[in-house]
Design an enzyme around this catalytic site. Sequence first.
Site, PDB file in Angstrom:
ATOM      1  N   GLU A  50       0.862  -1.181   0.000  1.00  0.00           N
ATOM      2  CA  GLU A  50       0.000   0.000   0.000  1.00  0.00           C
ATOM      3  C   GLU A  50       0.896   1.227   0.000  1.00  0.00           C
ATOM      4  O   GLU A  50       1.661   1.447   0.944  1.00  0.00           O
ATOM      5  CB  GLU A  50      -0.853   0.063   1.268  1.00  0.00           C
ATOM      6  CG  GLU A  50      -2.094  -0.776   1.286  1.00  0.00           C
ATOM      7  CD  GLU A  50      -2.903  -0.483   2.542  1.00  0.00           C
ATOM      8  OE1 GLU A  50      -2.999   0.702   2.940  1.00  0.00           O
ATOM      9  OE2 GLU A  50      -3.404  -1.438   3.144  1.00  0.00           O
ATOM     10  N   ASP A  61      -5.831   8.377   9.876  1.00  0.00           N
ATOM     11  CA  ASP A  61      -4.442   8.129  10.243  1.00  0.00           C
ATOM     12  C   ASP A  61      -4.140   8.542  11.674  1.00  0.00           C
ATOM     13  O   ASP A  61      -4.518   9.630  12.116  1.00  0.00           O
ATOM     14  CB  ASP A  61      -3.493   8.887   9.306  1.00  0.00           C
ATOM     15  CG  ASP A  61      -3.660   8.480   7.859  1.00  0.00           C
ATOM     16  OD1 ASP A  61      -4.136   7.358   7.628  1.00  0.00           O
ATOM     17  OD2 ASP A  61      -3.318   9.273   6.974  1.00  0.00           O
TER      18      ASP A  61
END
Length: 275
Positions: A50, A61
């Site tokens: 990724e 995040d």
Amino acid sequence: MQSRLDERFTAAREEGRSLLVGYLPAGYPTVDGAVAAMRAMVAAGVDVVEVGLPYSDPTMDGPVIQDAADAALRGGVTTVDVLRTVEAVAATGAPTVVMTYWNPIDRYGPARFAADLAAAGGAGTITPDLPPEEADPWLAASAEHGLDPVFLVAPSSSDARIRRVTGISRGFVYAASLMGVTGTRAAVGSQAADLVARVRATTELPVAVGLGVSTGAQAAEVAGFADGVIVGSALVKVLVDAQRSGTGDAAALAGIGRLAAELAEGVRAPVPASA
């Protein structure tokens, strides 16, 4: 016709194991440094990469990935750099996907982004904040260029929502193991196995679990009930710690290789879900 992700998941299944997905953001500590780290992950046993597209306003995040993405943005990383990273990593033979929030794709132009990602050798995208109800233009662009669009489900997702997500996903379904942002955890969320079972009731697509996995033992635990194990923050932390301590690029790459190898060993020796 099977996509590259389909082929990789099928191969892992035939080997009787789960698949390891490793995440790192493009541009950290530099564009070339990120490419080297991703290549080191693949050499150590990561099956799918990724490539994170750094974004200024992340919602999923945690602090480790935010710090790395912020440094990459301050260093001037661009979407073109992300695509160049994909091209360099895909050349290893590992299926390479871009993990990105929707705004950068929207600004770049969805049709253009899909075309350029495919030209770079990308296998697909993971778009955590793109609602299925608004995904039709991206689904069309992805289909035109042979990309797998991957969407997320969470423990809070209703059965109806899971059916909707699995109905439009390709390649695999990303199952967030817990509520909250990315980051390493002392234990994998207890709801993860139940979520995987709920997803499997709606689709034959592989299910990969992310958020919280940081050790080989945790990877083995998740591999006991999921088709894929996704690791991000723990790998990014190796690079962040190396930058902060000034140990150098060689030490950072060695650290990435050690952790990736430990995680790869874990997915190849799963702990039965009933254990």
